[in-house]
Design a protein around this motif. Structure first.
Motif, PDB file in Angstrom:
ATOM      1  N   THR A 407      49.182  41.883  62.750  1.00 41.54           N
ATOM      2  CA  THR A 407      49.384  43.118  61.993  1.00 41.54           C
ATOM      3  C   THR A 407      50.600  43.861  62.521  1.00 41.54           C
ATOM      4  OG1 THR A 407      47.018  43.324  61.481  1.00 41.54           O
ATOM      5  CG2 THR A 407      48.344  45.330  61.344  1.00 41.54           C
ATOM      6  N   ALA A 408      50.767  43.868  63.852  1.00 43.66           N
ATOM      7  CA  ALA A 408      51.925  44.539  64.449  1.00 43.66           C
ATOM      8  C   ALA A 408      53.233  43.883  64.025  1.00 43.66           C
ATOM      9  CB  ALA A 408      51.805  44.543  65.972  1.00 43.66           C
ATOM     10  N   LEU A 409      53.177  42.574  63.696  1.00 44.88           N
ATOM     11  CA  LEU A 409      54.363  41.871  63.193  1.00 44.88           C
ATOM     12  C   LEU A 409      54.491  42.001  61.679  1.00 44.88           C
ATOM     13  CD1 LEU A 409      54.313  38.547  65.272  1.00 44.88           C
ATOM     14  CD2 LEU A 409      55.607  40.635  65.713  1.00 44.88           C
ATOM     15  N   GLN A 410      53.619  42.838  61.099  1.00 46.16           N
ATOM     16  CA  GLN A 410      53.619  43.088  59.653  1.00 46.16           C
ATOM     17  C   GLN A 410      53.340  41.809  58.871  1.00 46.16           C
ATOM     18  OE1 GLN A 410      57.364  45.151  58.883  1.00 46.16           O
ATOM     19  NE2 GLN A 410      56.468  47.099  59.511  1.00 46.16           N
ATOM     20  N   ARG A 411      52.406  41.023  59.378  1.00 44.73           N
ATOM     21  CA  ARG A 411      51.966  39.829  58.682  1.00 44.73           C
ATOM     22  C   ARG A 411      50.527  40.032  58.209  1.00 44.73           C
ATOM     23  NH1 ARG A 411      56.631  39.556  59.252  1.00 44.73           N
ATOM     24  NH2 ARG A 411      57.904  37.711  59.692  1.00 44.73           N
ATOM     25  N   PRO A 412      50.165  39.521  57.050  1.00 42.93           N
ATOM     26  CA  PRO A 412      48.788  39.661  56.560  1.00 42.93           C
ATOM     27  C   PRO A 412      47.801  39.100  57.587  1.00 42.93           C
ATOM     28  CG  PRO A 412      50.216  38.817  54.827  1.00 42.93           C
ATOM     29  CD  PRO A 412      51.023  38.794  56.098  1.00 42.93           C
ATOM     30  N   SER A 413      46.787  39.898  57.911  1.00 43.95           N
ATOM     31  CA  SER A 413      45.853  39.532  58.979  1.00 43.95           C
ATOM     32  C   SER A 413      44.437  39.860  58.546  1.00 43.95           C
ATOM     33  CB  SER A 413      46.204  40.285  60.270  1.00 43.95           C
ATOM     34  OG  SER A 413      47.554  40.059  60.636  1.00 43.95           O
ATOM     35  N   LEU A 415      40.174  39.483  59.503  1.00 42.80           N
ATOM     36  CA  LEU A 415      39.168  39.286  60.546  1.00 42.80           C
ATOM     37  C   LEU A 415      37.810  39.038  59.907  1.00 42.80           C
ATOM     38  CD1 LEU A 415      38.374  39.533  63.621  1.00 42.80           C
ATOM     39  CD2 LEU A 415      38.024  41.973  63.178  1.00 42.80           C
ATOM     40  N   TYR A 416      37.013  38.133  60.522  1.00 37.52           N
ATOM     41  CA  TYR A 416      35.647  37.924  60.028  1.00 37.52           C
ATOM     42  C   TYR A 416      34.658  37.922  61.187  1.00 37.52           C
ATOM     43  CZ  TYR A 416      35.569  33.009  61.574  1.00 37.52           C
ATOM     44  OH  TYR A 416      35.580  31.875  62.332  1.00 37.52           O
ATOM     45  N   TYR A 417      33.400  38.130  60.829  1.00 37.62           N
ATOM     46  CA  TYR A 417      32.279  38.092  61.772  1.00 37.62           C
ATOM     47  C   TYR A 417      31.163  37.331  61.073  1.00 37.62           C
ATOM     48  CZ  TYR A 417      28.693  39.974  65.021  1.00 37.62           C
ATOM     49  OH  TYR A 417      27.695  40.138  65.951  1.00 37.62           O
ATOM     50  N   PHE A 418      30.829  36.137  61.572  1.00 37.86           N
ATOM     51  CA  PHE A 418      29.830  35.278  60.945  1.00 37.86           C
ATOM     52  C   PHE A 418      28.473  35.562  61.576  1.00 37.86           C
ATOM     53  CE2 PHE A 418      27.567  31.233  60.324  1.00 37.86           C
ATOM     54  CZ  PHE A 418      27.772  31.031  58.958  1.00 37.86           C
ATOM     55  N   ASP A 419      27.625  36.246  60.840  1.00 37.91           N
ATOM     56  CA  ASP A 419      26.321  36.684  61.344  1.00 37.91           C
ATOM     57  C   ASP A 419      25.215  36.116  60.467  1.00 37.91           C
ATOM     58  OD1 ASP A 419      24.460  38.017  62.899  1.00 37.91           O
ATOM     59  OD2 ASP A 419      24.671  39.915  61.832  1.00 37.91           O
ATOM     60  N   HIS A 420      25.370  34.847  60.131  1.00 38.55           N
ATOM     61  CA  HIS A 420      24.422  34.207  59.220  1.00 38.55           C
ATOM     62  C   HIS A 420      23.430  33.345  59.992  1.00 38.55           C
ATOM     63  CE1 HIS A 420      22.895  32.371  55.588  1.00 38.55           C
ATOM     64  NE2 HIS A 420      23.091  31.172  56.102  1.00 38.55           N
ATOM     65  N   GLY A 421      22.176  33.458  59.604  1.00 36.80           N
ATOM     66  CA  GLY A 421      21.145  32.606  60.170  1.00 36.80           C
ATOM     67  C   GLY A 421      20.377  31.909  59.058  1.00 36.80           C
ATOM     68  N   GLY A 493      44.447  45.936  59.033  1.00 38.82           N
ATOM     69  CA  GLY A 493      45.105  47.229  58.865  1.00 38.82           C
ATOM     70  C   GLY A 493      44.669  48.309  59.833  1.00 38.82           C
ATOM     71  N   GLU A 494      45.089  49.534  59.539  1.00 43.06           N
ATOM     72  CA  GLU A 494      44.782  50.669  60.407  1.00 43.06           C
ATOM     73  C   GLU A 494      43.295  50.996  60.414  1.00 43.06           C
ATOM     74  OE1 GLU A 494      47.147  53.991  59.366  1.00 43.06           O
ATOM     75  OE2 GLU A 494      49.077  53.039  59.864  1.00 43.06           O
ATOM     76  N   GLU A 495      42.590  50.652  59.342  1.00 40.68           N
ATOM     77  CA  GLU A 495      41.153  50.941  59.275  1.00 40.68           C
ATOM     78  C   GLU A 495      40.317  49.901  60.010  1.00 40.68           C
ATOM     79  OE1 GLU A 495      43.115  50.858  56.533  1.00 40.68           O
ATOM     80  OE2 GLU A 495      43.385  53.038  56.427  1.00 40.68           O
ATOM     81  N   ARG A 496      40.967  48.860  60.552  1.00 41.33           N
ATOM     82  CA  ARG A 496      40.281  47.795  61.294  1.00 41.33           C
ATOM     83  C   ARG A 496      39.178  47.171  60.429  1.00 41.33           C
ATOM     84  NH1 ARG A 496      39.756  50.242  67.480  1.00 41.33           N
ATOM     85  NH2 ARG A 496      41.887  51.035  67.619  1.00 41.33           N
ATOM     86  N   GLN A 497      39.540  46.767  59.245  1.00 41.95           N
ATOM     87  CA  GLN A 497      38.565  46.204  58.319  1.00 41.95           C
ATOM     88  C   GLN A 497      38.327  44.719  58.619  1.00 41.95           C
ATOM     89  OE1 GLN A 497      38.830  48.209  54.159  1.00 41.95           O
ATOM     90  NE2 GLN A 497      40.938  47.916  54.815  1.00 41.95           N
ATOM     91  N   ALA A 508      33.529  45.508  55.783  1.00 38.25           N
ATOM     92  CA  ALA A 508      33.123  46.610  56.653  1.00 38.25           C
ATOM     93  C   ALA A 508      34.328  47.044  57.470  1.00 38.25           C
ATOM     94  CB  ALA A 508      31.965  46.184  57.553  1.00 38.25           C
ATOM     95  N   GLU A 509      34.130  48.089  58.267  1.00 38.92           N
ATOM     96  CA  GLU A 509      35.202  48.616  59.113  1.00 38.92           C
ATOM     97  C   GLU A 509      34.738  48.697  60.560  1.00 38.92           C
ATOM     98  OE1 GLU A 509      36.454  52.418  57.749  1.00 38.92           O
ATOM     99  OE2 GLU A 509      37.171  51.691  55.793  1.00 38.92           O
ATOM    100  N   ARG A 510      35.689  48.551  61.470  1.00 37.21           N
ATOM    101  CA  ARG A 510      35.499  48.767  62.906  1.00 37.21           C
ATOM    102  C   ARG A 510      34.330  47.948  63.459  1.00 37.21           C
ATOM    103  NH1 ARG A 510      39.015  52.624  64.402  1.00 37.21           N
ATOM    104  NH2 ARG A 510      39.893  53.884  62.710  1.00 37.21           N
ATOM    105  N   LEU A 511      34.616  46.688  63.662  1.00 38.92           N
ATOM    106  CA  LEU A 511      33.635  45.758  64.188  1.00 38.92           C
ATOM    107  C   LEU A 511      33.285  46.100  65.635  1.00 38.92           C
ATOM    108  CD1 LEU A 511      32.013  43.110  64.091  1.00 38.92           C
ATOM    109  CD2 LEU A 511      34.141  41.895  64.615  1.00 38.92           C
ATOM    110  N   LEU A 512      31.989  46.245  65.893  1.00 35.15           N
ATOM    111  CA  LEU A 512      31.488  46.487  67.252  1.00 35.15           C
ATOM    112  C   LEU A 512      32.322  47.538  67.973  1.00 35.15           C
ATOM    113  CD1 LEU A 512      30.895  42.751  68.286  1.00 35.15           C
ATOM    114  CD2 LEU A 512      29.238  44.328  67.291  1.00 35.15           C
ATOM    115  N   PRO A 513      32.271  48.785  67.542  1.00 35.57           N
ATOM    116  CA  PRO A 513      33.141  49.838  68.112  1.00 35.57           C
ATOM    117  C   PRO A 513      33.096  49.876  69.634  1.00 35.57           C
ATOM    118  CG  PRO A 513      31.949  50.677  66.211  1.00 35.57           C
ATOM    119  CD  PRO A 513      31.377  49.316  66.497  1.00 35.57           C
ATOM    120  N   GLY A 514      34.260  49.935  70.237  1.00 34.97           N
ATOM    121  CA  GLY A 514      34.385  49.976  71.690  1.00 34.97           C
ATOM    122  C   GLY A 514      34.521  48.613  72.338  1.00 34.97           C
ATOM    123  N   MET A 515      34.127  47.556  71.628  1.00 34.27           N
ATOM    124  CA  MET A 515      34.156  46.208  72.206  1.00 34.27           C
ATOM    125  C   MET A 515      35.562  45.800  72.607  1.00 34.27           C
ATOM    126  SD  MET A 515      35.173  42.869  71.254  1.00 34.27           S
ATOM    127  CE  MET A 515      35.062  42.742  69.480  1.00 34.27           C
TER     128      MET A 515
END
Length: 557
Positions: A407-413, A415-421, A493-497, A508-515
């Motif tokens: 993102t800092a290099l202005q490239r499309p970025s 993120l995912y979180y796989f929480d499937h069982g 992005g800035e919203e950490r989506q 969603a936004e802001r995965l695991l805040p503080g992690m």
């Protein structure tokens, strides 16, 4: 857990187990034969349900005899027609000593293993290309594993290439004698060189299969994700790919070729020590050893392969390269799983006898960061907190660091979180376990290893797989996963989506805040000390971070 001690645990667990159009030639029980002329030579493959498959295709000369521990040489052009209907042998790896859910019969192994496999739509023309790099701790694994069947992705319009590369001591041994032989004065990183040679082969040949050499995505999971980061950081790999996918990658510290640093011996010293253990002090003596005997002995001696910072293939620690913005400026899709360490418990320290012991140890190790640590990983459920700590310090922090960097290099970025069982996994205590996303994103829910918790054949599981296949192929095609089934995957992005995969995808936004902030600060302090590695020695196993604050550059500023 100290690096050397962890080596035994990891090895025990992870060592388990002119170009013309295609012309149909004859029927075959496994499909219809197809012939293809490529710059490398003629190939005889097979077509099944509109997907052509060519397997066991050499991309480099066999690294045997005096070719052992040398850069790969391009495979010579062959004449006549090469049978490409069967996978080539897996690269030599330690003899399995335990069975895990990842155990699978990989068939014959050989040093003559530098082959790749291609799945392509029958009528492909300038199709996006995914080059898949298998996992296995750089110790084990193969491109022939059933988890990596590329036929479903190819049916969606993508050319899929899976590659073998040298593993373990044969792929990553550094040694002063080997460096002396090199015109660049370096050694090690042979497996990484293989990956680069495979990408060069793709550039020369993939158009014959209907692929676009200007639209290549490198992708990998676990050690494959680590390899993706090495390639992003490696100057010789620049220009060989245009996008990256890093699944459950880990941006840990890695040895430097000639200097002891960050609590690790130099890669050359580690190799020389292994050679003495094997009573093979010279390059000639090492090359005289039988490949399987050598590989097993190195594993038992605790040799753990990593890329070495050599100033050529790897110019610096991954965190430093990314902090400087010197990595490949390409779009990225990266993420991790909620239960990564449930199937890798050897990476986690033992549970203390009491919550008080847990809290006391954390305060001793983390100092002024302890309150933030205990808020994320409380003593009220020590077992879950320990698993989450190791998961986040390795895979969660890395995934978010990657998308932040691109993102800092202005490239499309993305993120995912796989929480499937699903029932079999959850019943075994393996909700969202390491690599459990692979059957879904490859679209091959029934192509899992024998001991893998069986994925039920239901409409719900197939629906999740369908959307993941669509997102991954869209990213390979366009550099963005776009919208699938009415759900758009937002850029970080800035919203950490991010995209959360449970029963179905949910933005969603802001995965695991503080992690991220906690583990970034822990890494920064270790890097500033110059004497501490950053890997799976976290939480209760962390060195003391007190008095090591202060660093510059990147996120540490």
């Amino acid at each position: 857990m100290p690096l050397r001690d962890a080596a035994f645990a990891i090895l025990a667990a992870l060592v388990a187990g002119g170009v013309g159009p295609a012309v149909a030639a004859s029927a075959d029980p496994e499909g219809e034969h197809v012939i293809l002329q490529t710059p490398a030579g003629g190939l005889s493959g097979v077509t099944i349900e509109g997907v052509r498959a060519f397997k066991g295709v050499p991309y480099a000369a066999p690294p045997v005899g005096t070719g052992r521990w040398r850069p790969p040489a391009p495979a010579p052009h062959w004449t006549g027609l090469r049978d490409a209907r069967a996978f080539g042998p897996a690269c030599v790896q330690p003899t399995p000593r335990v069975q895990t859910i990842y155990s699978a019969d990989l068939g014959r192994t050989s040093e003559d293993c530098l082959t790749l496999n291609i799945w392509t739509p029958a009528n492909a023309e300038k199709a996006p290309v995914i080059v898949w790099i298998h996992g296995g701790a750089l110790v084990a694994g193969s491109s022939r594993e059933t988890l990596y069947d590329g036929s479903r992705l190819a049916a969606q319009g993508v050319v899929v290439v899976s590659i073998n590369y040298r593993l373990g001591v044969l792929g990553y041994l550094a040694h002063p004698a080997l460096s002396a032989e090199s015109t660049d004065g370096v050694s090690g990183n042979y497996g990484l060189m293989d990956q680069i040679e495979a990408l060069k082969w793709v550039q020369r040949n993939i158009a014959a299969f209907g692929g676009d050499p200007q639209n290549v995505t490198i992708a990998g999971e676990s050690a494959g994700g680590l390899s993706v980061m090495y390639l992003m950081a490696s100057p010789p790999a620049r220009g060989l790919f245009t996008k990256v996918i890093a699944q459950s990658a880990y941006m840990i510290s890695t040895p430097e070729l000639k200097a002891a640093r960050y609590g690790m011996p130099s890669a050359e010293d580690a190799g020389a020590r292994l050679a003495r253990t094997l009573q093979a002090p010279s390059a000639r003596a090492l090359r005289s050893l039988d490949a399987q005997t050598l590989t097993d002995a190195a594993a038992l001696a605790g040799f753990l392969p990593f890329g070495a910072v050599d100033g050529k293939l790897l110019p610096g620690q991954l965190v430093d390269v990314f902090d400087r913005g010197d990595q490949a400026p390409v779009p990225i899709l990266a993420g991790f799983n909620s239960g990564e360490v449930r199937s890798l418990k050897m990476l986690a320290p033992p549970t203390p006898s009491s919550p008080a012991d847990y809290e006391r140890t954390i305060r001793e190790r983390y100092g002024d960061l302890a309150d933030a640590f205990l808020a994320l990983y409380p003593s009220s459920d020590m077992g879950e907190s320990i698993l989450a700590t190791t998961r986040d310090a390795l895979y969660g922090w890395t995934s978010e660091r990657l998308v932040r960097s691109q993102t800092a290099l202005q490239r499309p970025s993305f993120l995912y979180y796989f929480d499937h069982g699903y029932p079999a996994a959850d019943a075994a205590g393996l909700h969202g376990f390491h690599a459990s996303e692979l059957p879904y994103m490859f679209g091959r829910l029934t192509r899992t290893p024998p001991l893998w918790p069986k994925v039920p054949d239901t409409a719900e599981e197939r629906a999740l797989s369908d959307v993941m296949v669509a997102y991954w192929t869209a990213f390979a095609r366009d550099g963005a996963p776009g919208q699938v089934a009415g759900v758009s995957w937002p850029a970080y992005g800035e919203e950490r989506q991010f995209m959360r995969f449970e029963k179905m995808p949910r933005p969603a936004e802001r995965l695991l805040p503080g992690m991220f902030d906690l583990h970034e600060q822990a890494m920064c302090r270790r890097r500033a000390s110059g004497t501490q590695p950053w890997n799976w020695n976290v939480g209760l196993a962390s060195p003391s971070l007190i008095g090591t604050a202060g660093s510059t550059g990147g996120e540490c500023g």
